[in-house]
Design an enzyme around this catalytic site. Sequence first.
Site, PDB file in Angstrom:
ATOM      1  N   ASP A   8      -2.531  -9.570  11.595  1.00 26.16           N
ATOM      2  CA  ASP A   8      -1.634  -8.522  12.105  1.00 26.16           C
ATOM      3  C   ASP A   8      -0.394  -8.385  11.207  1.00 26.16           C
ATOM      4  O   ASP A   8       0.650  -7.913  11.641  1.00 26.16           O
ATOM      5  CB  ASP A   8      -1.223  -8.818  13.557  1.00 26.16           C
ATOM      6  CG  ASP A   8      -0.461 -10.128  13.677  1.00 26.16           C
ATOM      7  OD1 ASP A   8      -0.423 -10.888  12.675  1.00 26.16           O
ATOM      8  OD2 ASP A   8       0.107 -10.391  14.748  1.00 26.16           O
TER       9      ASP A   8
ATOM     10  N   HIS B   2       7.423   4.034 -13.013  1.00 29.19           N
ATOM     11  CA  HIS B   2       6.739   5.048 -13.828  1.00 29.19           C
ATOM     12  C   HIS B   2       6.985   6.347 -13.071  1.00 29.19           C
ATOM     13  O   HIS B   2       6.222   6.728 -12.197  1.00 29.19           O
ATOM     14  CB  HIS B   2       5.253   4.743 -13.967  1.00 29.19           C
ATOM     15  CG  HIS B   2       4.999   3.502 -14.773  1.00 29.19           C
ATOM     16  ND1 HIS B   2       3.763   2.971 -14.969  1.00 29.19           N
ATOM     17  CD2 HIS B   2       5.853   2.689 -15.463  1.00 29.19           C
ATOM     18  CE1 HIS B   2       3.849   1.891 -15.738  1.00 29.19           C
ATOM     19  NE2 HIS B   2       5.115   1.697 -16.032  1.00 29.19           N
TER      20      HIS B   2
END
Length: 435
Positions: free
Chosen positions: A41, A365
């Site tokens: 979880d 980038h």
Amino acid sequence: MRHAPIAKALPTLNRERLRALLAPHSLAVVNANDIPTTNSDGSTALVPNSDLFYLTSVEQEQTILLLAPDACDEKLREILFIRETSELLAQWEGHKLTKDEARAVSGIARVEWLEQFPQIFRQLMSEMENAYLNSNDHARATVEVESRDARFVRETQRQFPLHTYRRLAPLLRTLRLVKSEHEIALLERACAITRDSYERVARFVRPGVNECEIEAEFAHEYIRQRGKFSYQPIIASGKNACVLHYLANDQPCNSGDLLLLDVGASYANYNADVTRTLPVNGKFSRRQRQVYDAVLRGLRQCTDALVPGKKPRDWQKEAEAFMEKELLALGLLKPRDIKKQDPDKPALKKFFMHGVGHPLGLDVHDVMAPGVPMAPGWVMTVEPGIYLPDEGFAVRLEDDILITAHGNVNLTRDIPIEASDIEALMAGRGEKARR
Ligand code: GLY
Ligand code: MN
């Protein structure tokens, strides 16, 4: 958030610039990112969606921005939808933005709870012809998991099949490529934190230290200064530096080896991207220095070659031509290697096989528009390198450069780069070297 509040003028101006690019009778929607899940979880922290952050400065999951500049009802022209908190959420996750807080952060007057979105969106779709929806259009993105934006596109096109759909991404990348004064100030902060981290690390590196201990020094400096890593740090000693995206960072650093550090801080989601190459024992060998100085000349040449009007592809070609000369001078390439080379696989790629730089901003980038020439306000990395696995080392140097109409500004000029300045810093004699 750890960073100081950002002036709401920044996202407000960004929305204004986007509105000016939308066709008449249009709406635009930008969604938050999903919280990445791990195992069981587990999940990691939200990575803010760069476009949503650019337009709102909001960093909260499930947020949606809806713009409809021509809506008849002027109260529907700009709406921010946020997740409504509850006792349970407050107990488990802590504070969520109130409507007033979301207004203050984003500069958006109308803030609604998320539950209102479907009805308001339907009302606006009935009025508009065009829907600008968002997508990750980065040329090298690997998209294996459908994002919230992508799910939203799919569901909207199912419900409203007769609208004209347009891509928001090309508009946003046009805007995001040109950094405003506010954005440059945030990038400068990221670069200043990065400078402090390199000075700390240069004093820390010594033979026997493990790459992961160096990573810890960077982390200490970044977190202490309310930043974080811009990207997974590359801390590569010896021949590890020849692996372009080396991430293991688990090897001891040996005397006589070079250490390639490609590490940068992010502040308020604006990223620095910096590379320096240090001698582990504090002194470059003759051979290391030869190669180092060749790369440094390449960095300087490629930095000067960043000028408004030049296309990134042409800049790359110039960089390769320059590095080819350096490789010939080093004896790594012979004239005959060049003569008989396949133009699609130039000989220099054996030693310098990656791009010379990329736009930098909210993404490391950052957004890129193919074929678009550089312009004042662009921030580019410059990162030539020479990789010599047979000799067990590599040199890469990387600066972050703001292009202006009156010459370039090196945002990372305070991070020592001359070999002699690095040696002085490592010996504890460091005066910051300024170009
Ligand atoms: N500094 C990491 C990269 O540019 O790929
Ligand atoms: Mn880079």
